[in-house]
Design a protein around this motif. Sequence first.
Motif, PDB file in Angstrom:
ATOM      1  N   ARG A  70      41.776  34.689  56.417  1.00 27.49           N
ATOM      2  CA  ARG A  70      40.509  34.119  55.937  1.00 27.49           C
ATOM      3  C   ARG A  70      40.117  32.948  56.833  1.00 27.49           C
ATOM      4  NH1 ARG A  70      40.148  32.331  50.366  1.00 27.49           N
ATOM      5  NH2 ARG A  70      38.151  33.365  50.166  1.00 27.49           N
ATOM      6  N   VAL A 104      46.555  32.915  45.235  1.00 29.46           N
ATOM      7  CA  VAL A 104      46.289  34.094  44.446  1.00 29.46           C
ATOM      8  C   VAL A 104      47.276  35.208  44.807  1.00 29.46           C
ATOM      9  CG1 VAL A 104      44.536  35.890  44.000  1.00 29.46           C
ATOM     10  CG2 VAL A 104      43.812  33.533  44.454  1.00 29.46           C
ATOM     11  N   ILE A 140      40.553  40.526  50.493  1.00 32.46           N
ATOM     12  CA  ILE A 140      39.697  41.621  50.031  1.00 32.46           C
ATOM     13  C   ILE A 140      38.268  41.276  50.424  1.00 32.46           C
ATOM     14  CG2 ILE A 140      38.838  42.885  48.026  1.00 32.46           C
ATOM     15  CD1 ILE A 140      41.482  42.412  46.657  1.00 32.46           C
ATOM     16  N   GLY A 191      34.248  42.740  50.432  1.00 30.68           N
ATOM     17  CA  GLY A 191      33.316  43.738  49.916  1.00 30.68           C
ATOM     18  C   GLY A 191      32.546  44.363  51.069  1.00 30.68           C
ATOM     19  N   THR A 201      41.525  18.197  33.083  1.00 27.57           N
ATOM     20  CA  THR A 201      41.873  19.480  33.714  1.00 27.57           C
ATOM     21  C   THR A 201      40.645  20.094  34.364  1.00 27.57           C
ATOM     22  OG1 THR A 201      41.368  20.785  31.766  1.00 27.57           O
ATOM     23  CG2 THR A 201      43.615  20.000  31.959  1.00 27.57           C
ATOM     24  N   HIS A 217      38.298  29.180  40.074  1.00 30.42           N
ATOM     25  CA  HIS A 217      38.309  30.636  40.218  1.00 30.42           C
ATOM     26  C   HIS A 217      38.399  31.055  41.673  1.00 30.42           C
ATOM     27  CE1 HIS A 217      36.689  30.369  36.114  1.00 30.42           C
ATOM     28  NE2 HIS A 217      37.174  31.578  35.965  1.00 30.42           N
ATOM     29  N   SER A 218      38.214  30.132  42.548  1.00 27.00           N
ATOM     30  CA  SER A 218      38.215  30.495  43.961  1.00 27.00           C
ATOM     31  C   SER A 218      38.756  29.334  44.768  1.00 27.00           C
ATOM     32  CB  SER A 218      36.779  30.816  44.384  1.00 27.00           C
ATOM     33  OG  SER A 218      36.783  31.425  45.640  1.00 27.00           O
ATOM     34  N   TRP A 257      35.302  16.175  41.114  1.00 27.22           N
ATOM     35  CA  TRP A 257      35.534  17.624  41.184  1.00 27.22           C
ATOM     36  C   TRP A 257      35.020  18.300  39.918  1.00 27.22           C
ATOM     37  CZ3 TRP A 257      36.413  17.521  45.971  1.00 27.22           C
ATOM     38  CH2 TRP A 257      37.200  16.507  46.533  1.00 27.22           C
ATOM     39  N   HIS A 271      35.753  17.558  37.051  1.00 19.77           N
ATOM     40  CA  HIS A 271      36.959  17.804  36.274  1.00 19.77           C
ATOM     41  C   HIS A 271      36.996  17.003  34.979  1.00 19.77           C
ATOM     42  CE1 HIS A 271      37.778  14.285  38.731  1.00 19.77           C
ATOM     43  NE2 HIS A 271      38.760  13.964  37.922  1.00 19.77           N
ATOM     44  N   ARG A 283      30.112  34.336  38.143  1.00 16.02           N
ATOM     45  CA  ARG A 283      30.585  32.960  38.304  1.00 16.02           C
ATOM     46  C   ARG A 283      31.564  32.961  39.475  1.00 16.02           C
ATOM     47  NH1 ARG A 283      31.602  27.933  36.235  1.00 16.02           N
ATOM     48  NH2 ARG A 283      33.671  27.159  36.763  1.00 16.02           N
ATOM     49  N   LYS A 323      32.210  31.059  43.833  1.00 12.92           N
ATOM     50  CA  LYS A 323      31.751  30.128  44.858  1.00 12.92           C
ATOM     51  C   LYS A 323      30.947  30.914  45.879  1.00 12.92           C
ATOM     52  CE  LYS A 323      35.354  26.833  43.959  1.00 12.92           C
ATOM     53  NZ  LYS A 323      36.544  26.098  44.353  1.00 12.92           N
ATOM     54  N   PHE A 374      28.644  31.072  49.669  1.00 13.99           N
ATOM     55  CA  PHE A 374      28.475  30.558  51.035  1.00 13.99           C
ATOM     56  C   PHE A 374      27.433  31.415  51.724  1.00 13.99           C
ATOM     57  CE2 PHE A 374      32.643  29.906  49.481  1.00 13.99           C
ATOM     58  CZ  PHE A 374      32.949  28.605  49.834  1.00 13.99           C
ATOM     59  N   SER A 420      32.597  34.385  46.769  1.00 14.21           N
ATOM     60  CA  SER A 420      34.042  34.290  46.896  1.00 14.21           C
ATOM     61  C   SER A 420      34.677  34.058  45.532  1.00 14.21           C
ATOM     62  CB  SER A 420      34.403  33.141  47.841  1.00 14.21           C
ATOM     63  OG  SER A 420      35.783  33.129  48.036  1.00 14.21           O
ATOM     64  N   LEU A 421      35.534  34.967  45.152  1.00 20.94           N
ATOM     65  CA  LEU A 421      36.148  34.902  43.830  1.00 20.94           C
ATOM     66  C   LEU A 421      37.590  35.368  43.964  1.00 20.94           C
ATOM     67  CD1 LEU A 421      35.503  34.428  40.824  1.00 20.94           C
ATOM     68  CD2 LEU A 421      34.744  36.766  40.686  1.00 20.94           C
ATOM     69  N   MET A 422      38.550  34.477  43.720  1.00 21.10           N
ATOM     70  CA  MET A 422      39.968  34.832  43.762  1.00 21.10           C
ATOM     71  C   MET A 422      40.338  35.549  45.071  1.00 21.10           C
ATOM     72  SD  MET A 422      41.475  34.694  40.375  1.00 21.10           S
ATOM     73  CE  MET A 422      42.373  36.203  40.305  1.00 21.10           C
ATOM     74  N   LYS A 423      39.945  34.982  46.185  1.00 18.14           N
ATOM     75  CA  LYS A 423      40.262  35.545  47.509  1.00 18.14           C
ATOM     76  C   LYS A 423      39.656  36.939  47.708  1.00 18.14           C
ATOM     77  CE  LYS A 423      44.157  35.073  50.039  1.00 18.14           C
ATOM     78  NZ  LYS A 423      45.618  35.100  50.222  1.00 18.14           N
ATOM     79  N   ARG A 424      38.580  37.205  46.999  1.00 17.01           N
ATOM     80  CA  ARG A 424      37.838  38.446  47.202  1.00 17.01           C
ATOM     81  C   ARG A 424      36.444  38.032  47.662  1.00 17.01           C
ATOM     82  NH1 ARG A 424      34.524  41.257  43.631  1.00 17.01           N
ATOM     83  NH2 ARG A 424      35.232  40.094  41.827  1.00 17.01           N
ATOM     84  N   ASP A 425      36.121  38.349  48.891  1.00 16.29           N
ATOM     85  CA  ASP A 425      34.835  37.936  49.449  1.00 16.29           C
ATOM     86  C   ASP A 425      33.882  39.122  49.466  1.00 16.29           C
ATOM     87  OD1 ASP A 425      35.865  35.442  49.826  1.00 16.29           O
ATOM     88  OD2 ASP A 425      36.369  35.748  51.934  1.00 16.29           O
ATOM     89  N   THR A 426      32.772  38.966  48.771  1.00 13.78           N
ATOM     90  CA  THR A 426      31.834  40.077  48.622  1.00 13.78           C
ATOM     91  C   THR A 426      30.469  39.676  49.154  1.00 13.78           C
ATOM     92  OG1 THR A 426      33.004  40.656  46.600  1.00 13.78           O
ATOM     93  CG2 THR A 426      30.872  41.702  46.934  1.00 13.78           C
ATOM     94  N   PRO A 427      29.899  40.479  50.048  1.00 16.82           N
ATOM     95  CA  PRO A 427      28.554  40.136  50.511  1.00 16.82           C
ATOM     96  C   PRO A 427      27.524  40.317  49.391  1.00 16.82           C
ATOM     97  CG  PRO A 427      29.285  42.209  51.502  1.00 16.82           C
ATOM     98  CD  PRO A 427      30.427  41.686  50.684  1.00 16.82           C
ATOM     99  N   TYR A 476      23.554  40.876  48.670  1.00 17.66           N
ATOM    100  CA  TYR A 476      22.356  41.341  49.371  1.00 17.66           C
ATOM    101  C   TYR A 476      21.109  40.835  48.650  1.00 17.66           C
ATOM    102  CZ  TYR A 476      25.745  44.305  51.694  1.00 17.66           C
ATOM    103  OH  TYR A 476      26.824  44.744  52.408  1.00 17.66           O
ATOM    104  N   GLY A 517      31.721  25.758  48.199  1.00 17.04           N
ATOM    105  CA  GLY A 517      32.971  25.297  47.588  1.00 17.04           C
ATOM    106  C   GLY A 517      32.832  24.839  46.153  1.00 17.04           C
TER     107      GLY A 517
END
Lengths: 307, 222
Positions: free
Chosen positions: A90, A145, A160, A162, A296, A300-301, B49, B51, B124, B126, B128, B157-164, B166, B182
């Motif tokens: 990444r 993760v 991963i 898309g 806290t 999620h990312s 943050w 938080h 929901r 992040k 970019f 970007s969600l849980m190390k899954r990056d989706t384009p 459109y 971020g």
Amino acid sequence: MNNLAPLTPEALDEYVSAIELPRRQKESGLDCDVVFRHGAYVGSVIRVYPSLDRAMDKARQHIASQEEKKLSVANGTLILASSLHLSKGRFSRSWHAPLGGLWGCLILADTFLPAFRQLLPLIPGIACCEVLRQEGGSTASIRWVNDVLLHGKKQAGFLIEGFRSPVYGENYHLLGFGLNLNNNSFPTDLQDSAVSFSQFLGHSVDISAFALSFLAKLRWSIGLLLFEEERWLARNGGGVYDEEHLLLRRWKELSDTVGKRVVFGYDVLQHPQYEAVVGAIANDGALILNHDDGTTSTEHSGEIRYL
Amino acid sequence: MSDEIDFDEILGKYHSDPYEYVDICAEHTGKIHFLVEEGSTVQAVSGEWNHIPGTPLFEITRERNPKKITAITNGVVSSLHSELEGRFVEAGEKLMVIRHPLKKKEIIECILKEVLYVFPAPERAKYFFSLDVQSRIEKKGARAVSVKPGDEIIIMSLMKRDTPVYYNGEKGVIHSVYFQPGVSVDQGAPLIGVCPSDRLPLIQKIITRVKADWDKNEEHSV
């Protein structure tokens, strides 16, 4: 070249039937035949290359060329290569992928419901960690993760991405994987943070045997994701899925993240954001972080490094 | 979008009622216990943050799993469905309304959201800009970057899954960017506001007019 020739769909089917299925039947109280049927498409087509620039790019090209020929893409197609020349992690981080490792990409059509799709990134880490523990790496663990660590060093990494196919507009998940097995030398910038399984064991690893086991476990976990999806739909059929998925439960058994003091950041190496203690993992896989001031936050990312 | 905008009407609306009314609904089914009353002042989530949670609004319990819901915006509880106290509600049921006082910048954004095409976050996550869009923004600024339906503009970007992601709105230039790299964005929250390039002068006119009018009004009220 790595000997990836034994990695065929038939060999994988045989491995699942003879070894993985009986093992799961012994360990789990689930209807394992049904779980494996759900995941059976994983590795239904396996394409092996001596070398590639990037497996993810090859997967994109494969999808595009199939569609241009008016053919559909076999869900679960695997792209494997003995070495990658332009591999990256990444944020364009370097990922060294010479001969001796297991490098590839799994093409998954996006057939998952949103709540279950969110857990997809947990799967490769679980599959890899399970093989390591089974093959002598009893201390292997997952860092949220899906980084797989051996004695604190990264043995495997996954990402991963898309992809929307250019002709039919179908959405795919391209699950890229890089497992350090017999590749024992790393570039200077990775020497302190990366490790291969053979370095850990002190002897070399049978790559095709490791790969069959890893792919069989991917089949199981993807099958489990869909198995739970089906069970939930039968029970509920709608609403919010807010249960601890069996995959998440397994991930927690294999991970050492909860309780660790960490530095968090979206790109934690370039832009570390804050330090906190990991309090828990939410049912959707999110990281729940306890700050020093008693508050806290839920992430999620992003990524973490242990302190 | 019409080229003719009744500034007086829009500004009059915000002058007479400079608030946003935020509906607070049940996220899922469950039994409700309110933690505020009508008229209570509530604080938004805060901290570097995000938080530090906002004021606890209510607790919702399902299957012996209580969940405290806190305010994400500051304001005053202007109405509260107190008859729901201790009762089981369905997901999406309206529980209260928070009257949030708008700042000048927020009023401009509210007006712009009415006249721009607002592209929402699909989940929901992040967000970019895609590499291509990011490099064009860095070179020329967002308002010089044109987007059209089908363009890959943003990466989710969600849980190390990056989706384009459109773009599927009308063709135009990126006028407003509502997300920060971020920082998590809720599903449905606006990501970008787009307007056809020939209407940029109109948008600029709105901003100038609101700023001038608001500043003038603030001077008068001092």
